[in-house]
Design a protein around this motif. Sequence first.
Motif, PDB file in Angstrom:
ATOM      1  N   ASP A 142      -7.350  -6.228   6.787  1.00 36.38           N
ATOM      2  CA  ASP A 142      -8.543  -6.629   7.533  1.00 36.38           C
ATOM      3  C   ASP A 142      -9.785  -6.524   6.662  1.00 36.38           C
ATOM      4  OD1 ASP A 142      -7.192  -7.294   9.737  1.00 36.38           O
ATOM      5  OD2 ASP A 142      -7.942  -5.684  11.025  1.00 36.38           O
ATOM      6  N   LEU A 143      -9.900  -5.389   6.011  1.00 36.08           N
ATOM      7  CA  LEU A 143     -11.071  -5.159   5.176  1.00 36.08           C
ATOM      8  C   LEU A 143     -11.083  -6.143   4.005  1.00 36.08           C
ATOM      9  CD1 LEU A 143     -13.372  -3.262   5.511  1.00 36.08           C
ATOM     10  CD2 LEU A 143     -12.231  -1.608   4.037  1.00 36.08           C
ATOM     11  N   MET A 188     -16.748  -3.827  -5.470  1.00 35.48           N
ATOM     12  CA  MET A 188     -15.692  -4.762  -5.067  1.00 35.48           C
ATOM     13  C   MET A 188     -16.132  -5.682  -3.932  1.00 35.48           C
ATOM     14  SD  MET A 188     -12.253  -2.552  -5.075  1.00 35.48           S
ATOM     15  CE  MET A 188     -11.866  -1.646  -6.564  1.00 35.48           C
ATOM     16  N   LEU A 191     -10.571 -12.208  12.029  1.00 35.88           N
ATOM     17  CA  LEU A 191      -9.461 -11.373  11.583  1.00 35.88           C
ATOM     18  C   LEU A 191      -8.306 -11.488  12.562  1.00 35.88           C
ATOM     19  CD1 LEU A 191     -11.381  -8.149  10.473  1.00 35.88           C
ATOM     20  CD2 LEU A 191     -10.558 -10.040   9.074  1.00 35.88           C
ATOM     21  N   ARG A 239       0.833  -1.211   0.000  1.00 33.20           N
ATOM     22  CA  ARG A 239       0.000   0.000   0.000  1.00 33.20           C
ATOM     23  C   ARG A 239       0.855   1.243   0.000  1.00 33.20           C
ATOM     24  NH1 ARG A 239      -4.063  -0.302   4.722  1.00 33.20           N
ATOM     25  NH2 ARG A 239      -5.272   1.028   3.380  1.00 33.20           N
ATOM     26  N   PRO A 289      -8.547   4.322  -2.386  1.00 31.09           N
ATOM     27  CA  PRO A 289      -8.310   5.185  -3.542  1.00 31.09           C
ATOM     28  C   PRO A 289      -9.399   5.142  -4.609  1.00 31.09           C
ATOM     29  CG  PRO A 289      -7.031   3.190  -3.751  1.00 31.09           C
ATOM     30  CD  PRO A 289      -7.795   3.071  -2.465  1.00 31.09           C
ATOM     31  N   TYR A 290     -10.473   4.392  -4.383  1.00 31.09           N
ATOM     32  CA  TYR A 290     -11.436   4.180  -5.464  1.00 31.09           C
ATOM     33  C   TYR A 290     -12.607   5.154  -5.409  1.00 31.09           C
ATOM     34  CZ  TYR A 290      -8.844  -0.169  -5.375  1.00 31.09           C
ATOM     35  OH  TYR A 290      -7.846  -1.094  -5.360  1.00 31.09           O
ATOM     36  N   ARG A 311     -13.854  -9.072   3.090  1.00 30.53           N
ATOM     37  CA  ARG A 311     -14.535  -9.136   1.795  1.00 30.53           C
ATOM     38  C   ARG A 311     -14.378 -10.517   1.153  1.00 30.53           C
ATOM     39  NH1 ARG A 311     -16.493  -4.960   3.059  1.00 30.53           N
ATOM     40  NH2 ARG A 311     -16.147  -2.886   2.205  1.00 30.53           N
ATOM     41  N   MET A 330      -9.800  -9.119   3.924  1.00 32.67           N
ATOM     42  CA  MET A 330     -10.183 -10.445   4.420  1.00 32.67           C
ATOM     43  C   MET A 330     -11.677 -10.512   4.666  1.00 32.67           C
ATOM     44  SD  MET A 330      -7.423 -12.158   6.917  1.00 32.67           S
ATOM     45  CE  MET A 330      -6.620 -10.849   7.801  1.00 32.67           C
ATOM     46  N   ALA A 374     -17.373 -14.269   4.040  1.00 32.03           N
ATOM     47  CA  ALA A 374     -17.743 -12.961   3.506  1.00 32.03           C
ATOM     48  C   ALA A 374     -19.178 -12.938   3.007  1.00 32.03           C
ATOM     49  CB  ALA A 374     -16.781 -12.564   2.387  1.00 32.03           C
ATOM     50  N   ARG A 429     -12.686 -18.217   3.559  1.00 21.42           N
ATOM     51  CA  ARG A 429     -12.814 -16.765   3.602  1.00 21.42           C
ATOM     52  C   ARG A 429     -14.023 -16.268   2.819  1.00 21.42           C
ATOM     53  NH1 ARG A 429     -11.505 -14.047   7.544  1.00 21.42           N
ATOM     54  NH2 ARG A 429      -9.472 -14.577   8.318  1.00 21.42           N
ATOM     55  N   PHE A 433      -1.946   6.794  -3.573  1.00 20.80           N
ATOM     56  CA  PHE A 433      -2.661   5.861  -4.429  1.00 20.80           C
ATOM     57  C   PHE A 433      -3.859   6.517  -5.090  1.00 20.80           C
ATOM     58  CE2 PHE A 433      -0.412   2.167  -2.969  1.00 20.80           C
ATOM     59  CZ  PHE A 433      -0.471   1.397  -4.112  1.00 20.80           C
ATOM     60  N   GLU A 461      -7.864  -9.343  -6.772  1.00 19.03           N
ATOM     61  CA  GLU A 461      -7.238  -9.523  -5.467  1.00 19.03           C
ATOM     62  C   GLU A 461      -6.359  -8.310  -5.129  1.00 19.03           C
ATOM     63  OE1 GLU A 461      -7.746 -11.826  -7.667  1.00 19.03           O
ATOM     64  OE2 GLU A 461      -8.657 -13.498  -6.599  1.00 19.03           O
ATOM     65  N   LEU A 462      -5.621  -7.814  -6.139  1.00 21.53           N
ATOM     66  CA  LEU A 462      -4.781  -6.634  -5.905  1.00 21.53           C
ATOM     67  C   LEU A 462      -5.645  -5.431  -5.527  1.00 21.53           C
ATOM     68  CD1 LEU A 462      -2.232  -7.029  -8.854  1.00 21.53           C
ATOM     69  CD2 LEU A 462      -1.692  -7.071  -6.423  1.00 21.53           C
ATOM     70  N   ASN A 463      -6.790  -5.310  -6.183  1.00 17.88           N
ATOM     71  CA  ASN A 463      -7.703  -4.217  -5.851  1.00 17.88           C
ATOM     72  C   ASN A 463      -8.090  -4.246  -4.381  1.00 17.88           C
ATOM     73  OD1 ASN A 463      -7.941  -2.816  -8.192  1.00 17.88           O
ATOM     74  ND2 ASN A 463      -9.735  -3.934  -8.931  1.00 17.88           N
ATOM     75  N   LEU A 464      -8.342  -5.439  -3.862  1.00 23.40           N
ATOM     76  CA  LEU A 464      -8.770  -5.554  -2.464  1.00 23.40           C
ATOM     77  C   LEU A 464      -7.611  -5.339  -1.502  1.00 23.40           C
ATOM     78  CD1 LEU A 464     -11.329  -8.501  -2.455  1.00 23.40           C
ATOM     79  CD2 LEU A 464     -11.767  -6.105  -2.009  1.00 23.40           C
ATOM     80  N   HIS A 508      -6.998   4.314   3.977  1.00 25.97           N
ATOM     81  CA  HIS A 508      -7.197   5.116   2.781  1.00 25.97           C
ATOM     82  C   HIS A 508      -7.731   4.230   1.663  1.00 25.97           C
ATOM     83  CE1 HIS A 508      -6.558   8.125  -0.259  1.00 25.97           C
ATOM     84  NE2 HIS A 508      -5.864   7.252  -0.967  1.00 25.97           N
ATOM     85  N   GLN A 540     -22.482  -7.407   0.273  1.00 33.61           N
ATOM     86  CA  GLN A 540     -22.070  -8.798   0.503  1.00 33.61           C
ATOM     87  C   GLN A 540     -23.271  -9.689   0.823  1.00 33.61           C
ATOM     88  OE1 GLN A 540     -18.382  -7.107   2.910  1.00 33.61           O
ATOM     89  NE2 GLN A 540     -18.431  -9.330   3.086  1.00 33.61           N
ATOM     90  N   TYR A 573     -18.808  -6.518   7.425  1.00 35.03           N
ATOM     91  CA  TYR A 573     -18.019  -5.802   8.428  1.00 35.03           C
ATOM     92  C   TYR A 573     -17.985  -4.316   8.104  1.00 35.03           C
ATOM     93  CZ  TYR A 573     -13.627  -4.444  10.836  1.00 35.03           C
ATOM     94  OH  TYR A 573     -12.661  -3.831  11.598  1.00 35.03           O
ATOM     95  N   VAL A 592      -5.280  -3.298  -1.675  1.00 32.26           N
ATOM     96  CA  VAL A 592      -5.011  -1.871  -1.518  1.00 32.26           C
ATOM     97  C   VAL A 592      -5.830  -1.254  -0.378  1.00 32.26           C
ATOM     98  CG1 VAL A 592      -5.239   0.362  -2.679  1.00 32.26           C
ATOM     99  CG2 VAL A 592      -4.307  -1.576  -3.907  1.00 32.26           C
ATOM    100  N   ILE A 593      -7.024  -1.812  -0.076  1.00 28.92           N
ATOM    101  CA  ILE A 593      -7.860  -1.199   0.958  1.00 28.92           C
ATOM    102  C   ILE A 593      -7.506  -1.680   2.357  1.00 28.92           C
ATOM    103  CG2 ILE A 593      -9.784  -0.797  -0.617  1.00 28.92           C
ATOM    104  CD1 ILE A 593     -11.197  -3.192   0.574  1.00 28.92           C
ATOM    105  N   TYR A 635     -16.808  -9.441  -4.319  1.00 34.12           N
ATOM    106  CA  TYR A 635     -15.699 -10.375  -4.565  1.00 34.12           C
ATOM    107  C   TYR A 635     -16.017 -11.802  -4.137  1.00 34.12           C
ATOM    108  CZ  TYR A 635     -11.142 -12.577  -4.179  1.00 34.12           C
ATOM    109  OH  TYR A 635     -10.096 -13.453  -4.291  1.00 34.12           O
TER     110      TYR A 635
END
Lengths: 330, 263
Positions: free
Chosen positions: A219-220, B102, B54, A77, B93-94, A224, A222, B78, B74, A330, A210-213, B91, B158, B83, A215-216, B105
């Motif tokens: 914890d978040l 997203m 987690l 990140r 960025p989207y 998702r 996982m 989800a 996992r 980012f 997976e790369l998109n996720l 942060h 989700q 959550y 970045v956030i 997923y």
Amino acid sequence: MKSRRVLFCLALFAVVTALGAPFVGMTAISLLDILQAGPDNAEAMVFWRIRVPRMVTAFLAGSGLAISGMAFQALFRNPLATPFTLGVSGGAAFGAALYMRLGLSFVFLGISGGTMSAFGGAFCVILLVYALTRSRGGFATPTLLLAGVALSFFLSSMILALQYSASLHDSFRLIRWLMGGLGMVGYGAALNLLPVVVTGAVLLFMLRNELNLLVIGEDLAMSRGLDVPRTKQLIFLAVSLMVGGIVAVCGPIGFVGMMAPHICRLLVGPDHRRLYPATLLFGGAFLTLCDVVARVAFAPAEIPVGVITALLGGPFFLYLLLRRSAEQLF
Amino acid sequence: MAVTAYNVDNLSVVMDGKTILDQVSFSLEEGASLAVIGPNGAGKSTLLKCLLRLLPTDRGAISLFGAPLDQYGRRELARLLGYVPQTGAGHVPYTVDAFVLMARYAYLAPFSHFTDTDRDIAQKAMEQTGVLPFAKRHMHTLSGGERQKVFIASALTQQPRIMLLDEATAFLDYRHQAEVLTLVETLRRDTGVTAIAVTHDLNQGVMEFDHVLALKEGRGVFWGAPSALLEDNRLEAIYDAPFRLLRHEPSGTSYVFPEKGAS
């Protein structure tokens, strides 16, 4: 859609660069020379035996380094965290230097021993960096980068030690290789790069969501539904494969993995479904262009392409470091 | 008989030699709501993260819909658990709509793209939470309240059976606090989703929940209906501070305030 147009322009830029680069050099070669020339025409020989393979090598290496950087930036990140800045290239270089110094020479399953030992070096450093980031929960950006710098220093002194103990001839060869260059003749280098870069690129291509996720935040991501440890393993594998393979052939070429994805992020946004193809194309074209500059800037002398990328990358690194807090880039 | 959503049995977590959670046990039926309260450092967020897997647990067992929590993949988790992290976490960025999408997923087939169904579900979640007006904006341009609604929309996308909220309204101003609280309350009523919310502030809708679990220094010190919390100086014991109770007669809601000066 705007980003789709940008992507198309990038593809056009990449194709024009790739097709145009072999015509430019100490002497410009025209299309007519190639088409009309007989088999033993000197210019056609230069074109097909030297410049085309060199362009292919540069493009492959640039693409591989750029998407490796992109993956690391997402994983940590941080736009400053790339295989080069974290010492992974240094690890690969040490692996390859050790192989050269020991005078080994073997090929296994079509992959040269140099590539394999560079891969080993890169993988070890990745595990080390990762263990460091794990040891205290999260890792603050400066600490991560300093750890990378420390590792790079350590590895380059190890390489210096190898070099010192080598003969004059080997020592010079090592120095020249460490500067990062593409001045090899024939298709051997490109053929060496092709399997590793393609494997790594396919792996990362499959990991775009997976790369998109990642970045956030872990914890978040996982929560998702992302299997974070497994995703990391795959990224590590892909990156060490590509960086190892590229460093073994071209030496540690720095900063492509930092600049290309960052510029592409400004062009097409942070979504890896667009960022990936953009970075792949731009990285390849970028290194090809740098190589053209390296060949013509001081012709007939030739500068190692790693010097060019470092001349551009150093200030770029400082610019990123000073502009805003790294997390917000980012 | 209602299905048991969570069953937590003697859960303990130790970090760096410090006991964060100490033999916490409770059981929650599906469709009910649970507020986890307690002073700072009581282990509330840790408990929530354990429920989401987690964080690793040291002793004890957590089961989700009758099966041990660590038997779920996992992606399966989800699809069951949504959550909503603490305000201001990390942060992103989207743009809002990309970020919400997203969250699908867990329903994505390997190596495929999001489908129109995914887009519809994300759209509906954004509609329900009132984030459509700023769906095209970048996440970092949003205010804290708007951002929190987007996180709730993502969790909804989700399609979970349980929503877990960690201090969903901390650091928000009054209007946004009220908006987010109303949103959670409406969602609970309309969708029947099970809700587990962590909060340190008793006036954050705690009185509307079915159950309250109070944690103090990692131990569960109270379990019961929110109204029982106001009896017998229980709050004083939990927070180590005297409280004054105010009752708003028209709505019948009780509010608590720490008493000043006395300590």
